[in-house]
Design a protein around this motif. Structure first.
Motif, PDB file in Angstrom:
ATOM      1  N   UNK A 134       0.831  -1.208   0.000  1.00 46.02           N
ATOM      2  CA  UNK A 134       0.000   0.000   0.000  1.00 46.02           C
ATOM      3  C   UNK A 134       0.867   1.260   0.000  1.00 46.02           C
ATOM      4  N   UNK A 135       1.948   1.246   0.784  1.00 45.22           N
ATOM      5  CA  UNK A 135       2.837   2.406   0.831  1.00 45.22           C
ATOM      6  C   UNK A 135       3.454   2.670  -0.542  1.00 45.22           C
ATOM      7  N   UNK A 136       3.877   1.610  -1.217  1.00 46.87           N
ATOM      8  CA  UNK A 136       4.486   1.777  -2.536  1.00 46.87           C
ATOM      9  C   UNK A 136       3.476   2.340  -3.534  1.00 46.87           C
ATOM     10  N   UNK A 137       2.249   1.814  -3.518  1.00 43.94           N
ATOM     11  CA  UNK A 137       1.236   2.307  -4.452  1.00 43.94           C
ATOM     12  C   UNK A 137       0.886   3.763  -4.174  1.00 43.94           C
ATOM     13  N   UNK A 138       0.799   4.120  -2.889  1.00 51.58           N
ATOM     14  CA  UNK A 138       0.498   5.513  -2.539  1.00 51.58           C
ATOM     15  C   UNK A 138       1.584   6.440  -3.055  1.00 51.58           C
ATOM     16  N   UNK A 139       2.830   6.050  -2.850  1.00 51.30           N
ATOM     17  CA  UNK A 139       3.946   6.881  -3.334  1.00 51.30           C
ATOM     18  C   UNK A 139       3.925   6.975  -4.859  1.00 51.30           C
ATOM     19  N   UNK A 140       3.697   5.849  -5.526  1.00 52.87           N
ATOM     20  CA  UNK A 140       3.725   5.838  -6.986  1.00 52.87           C
ATOM     21  C   UNK A 140       2.610   6.698  -7.574  1.00 52.87           C
ATOM     22  N   UNK A 141       1.418   6.664  -6.965  1.00 48.21           N
ATOM     23  CA  UNK A 141       0.287   7.428  -7.506  1.00 48.21           C
ATOM     24  C   UNK A 141       0.482   8.936  -7.369  1.00 48.21           C
ATOM     25  N   UNK A 142       1.383   9.341  -6.469  1.00 47.37           N
ATOM     26  CA  UNK A 142       1.647  10.770  -6.292  1.00 47.37           C
ATOM     27  C   UNK A 142       2.522  11.339  -7.396  1.00 47.37           C
ATOM     28  N   UNK A 152       7.247  -2.811 -16.336  1.00 45.88           N
ATOM     29  CA  UNK A 152       8.362  -3.621 -15.812  1.00 45.88           C
ATOM     30  C   UNK A 152       9.302  -2.814 -14.917  1.00 45.88           C
ATOM     31  N   UNK A 153       9.503  -1.545 -15.245  1.00 45.66           N
ATOM     32  CA  UNK A 153      10.380  -0.713 -14.426  1.00 45.66           C
ATOM     33  C   UNK A 153       9.794  -0.516 -13.032  1.00 45.66           C
ATOM     34  N   UNK A 154       8.467  -0.265 -12.952  1.00 38.76           N
ATOM     35  CA  UNK A 154       7.824  -0.104 -11.649  1.00 38.76           C
ATOM     36  C   UNK A 154       7.808  -1.419 -10.876  1.00 38.76           C
ATOM     37  N   UNK A 155       7.664  -2.533 -11.597  1.00 38.15           N
ATOM     38  CA  UNK A 155       7.744  -3.824 -10.929  1.00 38.15           C
ATOM     39  C   UNK A 155       9.100  -4.036 -10.288  1.00 38.15           C
ATOM     40  N   UNK A 156      10.160  -3.671 -11.015  1.00 40.27           N
ATOM     41  CA  UNK A 156      11.507  -3.769 -10.457  1.00 40.27           C
ATOM     42  C   UNK A 156      11.672  -2.841  -9.266  1.00 40.27           C
ATOM     43  N   UNK A 157      11.094  -1.640  -9.346  1.00 39.01           N
ATOM     44  CA  UNK A 157      11.152  -0.717  -8.217  1.00 39.01           C
ATOM     45  C   UNK A 157      10.454  -1.291  -6.987  1.00 39.01           C
ATOM     46  N   UNK A 158       9.331  -1.980  -7.197  1.00 34.85           N
ATOM     47  CA  UNK A 158       8.608  -2.581  -6.071  1.00 34.85           C
ATOM     48  C   UNK A 158       9.462  -3.631  -5.377  1.00 34.85           C
ATOM     49  N   UNK A 159      10.177  -4.440  -6.159  1.00 39.64           N
ATOM     50  CA  UNK A 159      11.072  -5.430  -5.551  1.00 39.64           C
ATOM     51  C   UNK A 159      12.195  -4.739  -4.786  1.00 39.64           C
ATOM     52  N   UNK A 160      12.740  -3.656  -5.324  1.00 38.47           N
ATOM     53  CA  UNK A 160      13.773  -2.898  -4.617  1.00 38.47           C
ATOM     54  C   UNK A 160      13.228  -2.339  -3.315  1.00 38.47           C
TER      55      UNK A 160
END
Length: 264
Positions: A231-239, A249-257
């Motif tokens: 949830x924290x990652x999605x909130x940050x990304x939506x901003x 794919x880039x955001x998927x890699x960021x989520x793993x990081x």
């Protein structure tokens, strides 16, 4: 635009130290002479941010981001007990291109309505430079060192984790939500299947792209913790809206990081 993050248990004197910083950094500007633009010091306190709309850490983060500017100093007066939230504040400072530092206030006592303190570790880039406030409230903070960290240090360079990311179409938001759900489900399935701490867990999830390194499982992780981080990652990304579908794919890699950084 430097950012100062206070950290500590309830009753450890964070608000007193925040006021000490406000007075000292404002006085420093006066000593440097009257010419030029005035530097303001803003205190962003947890209770006041929540009272202004929203709630809890989300309101605190939004208020800190709103106050960051080219000239001013922002002091976040809150417990900041969770390293995941300190990481979010660190990402705000990187996105703004400003130095930051952390001031740990010792003492105080845990409360049942507050999360347990995840002690700052200067080995983590979001927890450094780290300064410890003296246990004796009569002794001042190490102000010369704090000033040097804020005004004489280059800001960290922007990287993938703090660039504006592509989130415009509703369909793309749905894809990102599904990708992160699938990654969490794959990690939980791997643990049920016998994955042990220290093992690199491959995550065969559509959207992560070819050659995804997977996730290093450092300790057992609960579904509740993974869901909170998702949830924290999605909130940050939506901003941070950007270009669109080609970056999944880039955001998927960021989520793993993001998971690798916070599941230590």
């Amino acid at each position: 635009m430097p950012l100062v993050i206070l950290c500590g248990l309830p009753g450890s004197g964070k608000s007193r130290r925040a006021e000490e910083l406000r007075e000292a950094l404002s006085a420093q500007e006066e000593e440097e002479g009257g010419g030029g633009e005035e530097r303001r010091v803003f205190l962003v306190a947890e209770g006041e941010a929540a009272a202004g709309g929203g709630g809890g850490r989300a309101a605190l983060r939004a208020e800190a981001e709103r106050r960051l500017s080219r000239r001013d100093v922002v002091v976040v007066d809150a417990g900041n007990e969770l390293k995941s939230f300190r990481y979010e504040l660190y990402c705000l400072s990187k996105q703004a291109g400003t130095p930051h530092c952390l001031v740990l206030c010792p003492g105080g006592a845990p409360r049942p309505d507050r999360p347990a303190l995840e002690a700052p570790d200067p080995r983590h880039r979001w927890d450094r430079p780290l300064f410890a406030a003296p246990a004796d409230p009569a002794r001042p903070l190490p102000l010369p060192e704090i000033r040097a960290a804020l005004f004489e240090r280059r800001p960290p360079p922007a990287n993938r984790s703090t660039r504006a990311q592509p989130l415009q179409a509703a369909a793309f938001l749905h894809q990102l939500d599904r990708l992160t759900q699938d990654a969490v489900a794959a990690l939980m399935a791997a643990q049920r299947g016998g994955a042990q701490p220290g093992q690199l867990v491959p995550l065969a999830v559509d959207g992560l792209g070819q050659g995804s390194p997977g996730l290093l499982l450092r300790r057992p992780v609960s579904l509740a913790e993974l869901s909170r981080l998702r949830r924290q990652f999605l909130t940050y990304a939506k901003m941070h809206p950007g270009e669109g579908e080609g970056h999944l794919p880039r955001l998927g890699s960021m989520f793993l990081q993001y998971l690798n950084s916070n599941l230590q």
